[in-house]
Write an enzyme that holds these catalytic residues in place. Structure first.
Site, mmCIF file in Angstrom:
data_model
loop_
_atom_site.group_PDB
_atom_site.id
_atom_site.type_symbol
_atom_site.label_atom_id
_atom_site.label_comp_id
_atom_site.label_asym_id
_atom_site.label_seq_id
_atom_site.Cartn_x
_atom_site.Cartn_y
_atom_site.Cartn_z
ATOM 1 N N THR A 5 0.362 -2.011 7.301
ATOM 2 C CA THR A 5 0.838 -3.568 6.871
ATOM 3 C C THR A 5 -0.591 -4.355 6.055
ATOM 4 O O THR A 5 -0.943 -5.696 6.994
ATOM 5 C CB THR A 5 0.448 -4.128 9.000
ATOM 6 O OG1 THR A 5 1.059 -3.531 9.786
ATOM 7 C CG2 THR A 5 -0.001 -5.443 9.157
ATOM 8 N N HIS A 6 -0.803 -3.552 5.465
ATOM 9 C CA HIS A 6 -1.725 -3.955 4.540
ATOM 10 C C HIS A 6 -1.694 -4.798 3.228
ATOM 11 O O HIS A 6 -1.506 -4.798 2.100
ATOM 12 C CB HIS A 6 -2.446 -2.826 4.470
ATOM 13 C CG HIS A 6 -2.949 -1.976 5.598
ATOM 14 N ND1 HIS A 6 -3.770 -0.432 5.191
ATOM 15 C CD2 HIS A 6 -3.435 -2.211 6.156
ATOM 16 C CE1 HIS A 6 -3.288 -0.223 6.843
ATOM 17 N NE2 HIS A 6 -3.773 -1.170 6.853
ATOM 18 N N ILE A 7 -0.572 -5.657 3.817
ATOM 19 C CA ILE A 7 0.329 -6.994 2.470
ATOM 20 C C ILE A 7 -0.628 -7.587 2.119
ATOM 21 O O ILE A 7 -1.630 -8.460 3.178
ATOM 22 C CB ILE A 7 1.354 -7.537 3.227
ATOM 23 C CG1 ILE A 7 2.427 -6.934 3.648
ATOM 24 C CG2 ILE A 7 1.981 -7.996 2.377
ATOM 25 C CD1 ILE A 7 3.487 -6.239 2.994
ATOM 26 N N GLN A 17 0.633 -1.649 -0.074
ATOM 27 C CA GLN A 17 -0.214 -0.179 0.366
ATOM 28 C C GLN A 17 0.539 1.218 -0.312
ATOM 29 O O GLN A 17 1.562 0.947 1.018
ATOM 30 C CB GLN A 17 -1.340 -0.140 1.043
ATOM 31 C CG GLN A 17 -2.099 0.834 1.107
ATOM 32 C CD GLN A 17 -2.868 0.601 1.818
ATOM 33 O OE1 GLN A 17 -3.216 0.539 3.468
ATOM 34 N NE2 GLN A 17 -4.011 -0.099 1.246
#
Lengths: 589, 327
Positions: free
Chosen positions: A516-518, A344
């Protein structure tokens, strides 16, 4: 090897999706075991006295143990991959409740057009306008499919905000660009800090539609689905990276897990590290192998297996679960596992200094601020701009604690700008007098960006780490430049005494926190030819294995993912109760 | 002459203020590092049952242990005075007297001060640093330390492969973040000795004997890591790796909760106007331009008791469930 008697479901992980699944399935009569590599934790006493920036923000005490297992990264196939040795570009969690305990609790529903990215953008702009080398796909679910589940989750745990679109009618105070909601938010929005207030006023002056960020942090007392009242937020400022001391911040610990435990049919086993999904000769899963706290190998037998860890944990588990039936890992007979790795855009384009004001930005949380959606997704016309995609623009207006923020005071003219010395010491006093504006935006999927297993680095057990090959393209650079300009214009309205700007997208790196939006790696789709799972996260090649979480997302729509993660879990469980419980192991339709 | 273990670190990216490169020496992380579970189990495990183990030492939630966990001990969530509050001492736990004096001189330049206007030294940042080094063999935060390690090369031609080395183009190396194999202890030992050597080389005097301006000039050179003599003297350590670590620690020693040894009497927080460990602010306070509240430490934060019965307005908070796991 210690074998445990077969249960209906074993999950890898005991976080959001495991808690939701356990609550619903245990109440339907199933026996469920969750294997959690971390430890037990509860609001009381573990979060009661955690107001310690050094321990939780700087030293990341609640995060996944990166010493025993990390991830490697390289920008492209010709570059070397190296491990993330310290946090880092993303912050996965562990312990009961997982990252959902220390998360920011920002809740967005992806827009209707996000779910049909390919069709929508091709129709509107033509195939030639799509980013070069992309591998974006339509989702196998639509916003309308998920709407009742978004709503149910919001009421189950409590959520704060103002509906911007109620049954098709656009209303003031909310996000005017959101998809239609069937019900308003259960609770009013959170309060804002001074910097959140200033940002909102500046956006309004430019004719945008700011609104308070929606949040899974309660704005006032609320009786959640467990029947227990919980207190509203007390704005302590120790929020992201911390468990909530008053249970205002929703997590799997606040309702779902206790309700599952109440049934007597749920067991969470902590300090159990899952190593692979076990299968029989036909390739059907039979359970999960793990290392117990005693250091010995165990197998928990189960009729259904659910991968409920972090995105990268789930993808790695698939790849490491090799067998004669699945030689390249579960779900990987057609090379689909690992595809469409996304992250992101998350950057600070402009920061303004207001030396005569205190902004109280150490109070509150991520959502004690306004945001604008005027440049998110495809709500604005991209014709001629040279990129696709967009994002939110918002102020970094809460939970700004000192150790992490005193070094970033914008430098005024005449100041030598050194990050130490008397000048720095004096500048430090302005730590609560500056306002950063942030941009969080889309990460399209590309063929070049994917997950696989690293050839050089391994974990404490000697098993390969997951490698992420990922970099930005010109599309993202142009997208960010556009959004940064918009942010800069908002800062112009505020007239800071000094400002610092970063109007170009920085090189992707694994040092700077990037959200942390993997996402991706085990994407959901309509066909086994271009996906790993169906719309329910059911692995095509092994229908009694479910993947949950953002590994399912074909590309990253640029907003916080948890609402969609949990709505998809609700959708899946509804289908399971309807189709699967009587016939476990069959692909659902 | 390159030190192979060090050279990897020497091409390294320096840490950002929030990243402190240290691995905990607590039993929890040692167990994790040895292999999940390890051989440290106290109790014989019943199949499938989590043994009742305590892996935090006497100071639950203290700076030397990791996360406090589910416990029936009502005091488990509260740092115990006497266990966590450090004693002031002139004798180092890790640093020897010369090193202490040198660290003190450096810290005094990084965040200067005096009796009337306390800086980092007055706040006890040197104690903080010394305590950190004494407590943590490796890093205070969990760090992946397995090789192979990166080594940078200049130009476009990658050198011949070598065992245990991953070659990375020098301009690209910063993108990978901290890649050093060096612990803070090593960085301080090496860095302090080299700083002293640099002072002798440039001024013929000890760093501690130099005037403020000369000390500052040396520190700028160490921070910038551009001068040839700095590079040669500091080799195989990157001088900016050393500088950035000391600066990070100094800031932490000035602004962390006093239970870690710094921020004595909350002087750091009072200086910047941070109320510290507070449980609540109201919506009115959040937008009040004149807001002010005295600072308080974690030890001073009133305990949140879960067991006040009917009178407990927060009786709704989640406690360990009777069916939940016990660690």
């Amino acid at each position: 090897m210690i074998e445990h008697p077969e249960v209906d479901l074993v999950t890898v992980g005991a976080g959001w999706t495991a808690g939701i699944a356990a609550q619903q399935l245990c109440e339907a009569g199933w026996e469920v075991v969750s294997l959690e590599k971390g430890r037990a934790q509860w609001t009381w006493p573990d979060f009661a006295h955690n107001h310690d920036e050094l321990r939780y923000t700087v030293r990341h005490d609640l995060l996944h143990d990166i010493a025993s297992e990390s991830w490697t990264w390289r920008p492209n196939r010709t570059s070397p991959s190296l491990p993330m040795r310290q946090y880092g570009a993303f912050h996965p969690g562990e312990n009961v409740g997982g990252a959902g305990v220390h998360w920011s609790a920002v809740m967005w529903r992806f827009l209707p057009s996000d779910f049909e990215w390919l069709t929508h953008h091709t129709e509107r702009y033509g195939a030639d306008a799509l980013p070069e080398g992309h591998s974006n796909q339509d989702w196998p679910v639509s916003y309308d499919d998920l709407e009742p589940h978004f709503t149910q989750f919001e009421y189950d745990t409590g959520m704060s905000g103002v509906a911007g679109n109620l049954a098709g009618v656009v209303r003031a105070g909310g996000n005017p660009f959101e998809g239609p909601r069937s019900r308003p938010y259960p609770l009013p929005p959170l309060a804002v800090t001074r910097s959140g207030q200033k940002f909102g006023e500046a956006c309004e002056a430019l004719g945008y539609t700011p609104f308070v960020q929606p949040s899974s942090i309660l704005s006032e007392g609320y009786t959640d689905m467990s029947g227990q009242p919980r207190a509203g937020c007390v704005y302590c400022g120790f929020c992201t990276r911390y468990g909530c001391h008053v249970d205002a911040k929703a997590s799997a610990l606040t309702a779902h897990i206790p309700m599952a435990l109440d049934t007597g049919r749920y067991e969470i086993r902590t300090r159990c590290y899952a190593t692979s999904v076990e299968v029989d000769s036909t390739g059907r899963a039979t359970g999960v192998r793990y290392i117990g706290p005693d250091g010995r190998e165990h197998i928990q037998r189960a009729r259904t297996v659910m991968l409920a860890g972090f995105t990268m944990t789930n993808v790695r588990m698939l790849l490491l679960s090799t067998s004669a039936a699945h030689p390249d890992g579960i779900g990987n007979r057609r090379g689909q596992v690992g595809r469409n790795a996304t992250h992101q855009i998350w950057q600070n384009p402009t920061t303004g200094l207001f030396p005569n004001e205190r902004l109280n930005s150490f109070m509150g949380n991520t959502s004690t601020s306004h945001a604008i959606y005027d440049f998110a997704s495809d709500v604005f016309d991209h014709s001629g701009l040279g990129f696709l995609g967009g994002g939110q623009i918002f102020a970094d207006a809460g939970e700004r604690l000192p150790i992490g923020t005193v070094a970033d005071v914008p430098v005024e003219e005449g100041d030598n700008g050194r990050g130490w010395g008397q000048g720095y010491k004096e500048r430090m006093r302005l730590w609560d007098s500056y306002l950063p504006i942030l941009v969080q935006a889309e990460s399209p999927a590309y063929h070049a960006n994917r997950f696989d297993l690293d050839p050089n680095f391994d974990d404490a057990l000697g098993r390969p780490l997951l490698r992420m090959t990922f970099d930005w393209t010109d599309n993202e650079r142009r997208m960010y430049a556009f959004l940064a300009e918009r942010a800069s214009e908002i800062m112009d309205v505020l007239s800071p005494q000094a400002r610092e700007e970063t109007l170009e997208l920085e090189d992707y790196n694994i040092e700077d926190y990037q959200s942390t939006h993997i996402q991706g790696g085990a994407i959901a789709g309509t066909s086994p030819e271009d996906s790993v799972t169906n719309r329910y996260g059911q692995v095509w090649d092994a229908p009694n294995v479910f993947v949950t979480g953002a590994a399912l997302f074909p590309q990253n729509p640029g907003a916080n993912p948890t609402a969609t993660v949990n709505a998809m879990m609700y959708l899946t469980l509804e289908a399971m109760k309807d189709q699967y419980l009587d016939d476990p192991g069959e692909l659902m339709s | 002459m390159e030190d192979p273990a060090g050279a990897a670190g020497e091409a390294d990216r320096t840490p950002l203020p929030m990243v402190e490169p240290s691995a905990a020496a607590s039993p929890v992380s040692r167990r994790s590092f040895l292999g999940f579970g390890g051989a440290l189990a106290a109790a014989a495990a019943l199949p499938g049952c989590t043994p009742l183990q305590r892996d935090t030492p006497a100071a639950p939630n203290g700076p030397n242990g990791h996360t406090g966990h589910a416990s029936d001990d009502p005091a488990a969530g509260v740092p115990q005075p006497g266990l966590n509050v450090p004693e002031r001492t002139e004798v180092g736990r890790f640093l020897n007297p010369d090193q202490l004096a040198l660290v003190t001189a450096v810290v005094a330049r990084l965040i200067p001060g005096d009796e009337d206007d306390p800086g980092a030294v007055e706040a006890g940042a040197v104690d903080y640093i010394d305590r950190l080094l004494a407590t943590h063999e490796s890093y205070p935060q969990r760090t992946y330390v397995k090789g192979p390690f990166a080594r940078a090369y200049e130009g476009d031609t990658e050198p011949e492969p070598e065992n245990d080395i991953i070659w990375v183009q020098a301009d690209e190396l910063p993108r990978y973040g901290w890649q050093s194999g060096r612990t803070p202890r090593e960085i301080y030992r090496m860095g302090l000795a080299r700083l002293e050597a640099l002072s002798q080389a440039r001024h013929g005097s000890s760093f501690t004997d130099l005037a403020d301006d000369d000390q500052d000039a040396l520190l700028e050179a160490v921070e910038d890591a551009e001068d040839d003599d700095v590079e040669q003297i500091f080799d195989p350590l990157r001088s900016d790796t050393f500088f950035d670590l000391v600066l990070d620690h100094t800031t932490q020693g000035f602004l962390a909760d006093p239970l870690y040894g710094g921020n004595r009497d909350l002087v750091g927080w009072e200086y910047i106007g941070f109320p510290g460990a507070q449980r609540a602010y109201s919506p009115q306070e959040m937008i009040d331009p004149e807001f002010s509240r005295p600072s308080q430490s974690l030890a001073q934060l009133a305990t949140l008791h879960g067991d006040h019965g009917d009178a407990d307005a927060l009786g709704s908070i989640r406690r360990r469930h009777p069916n939940g796991p016990i660690d």
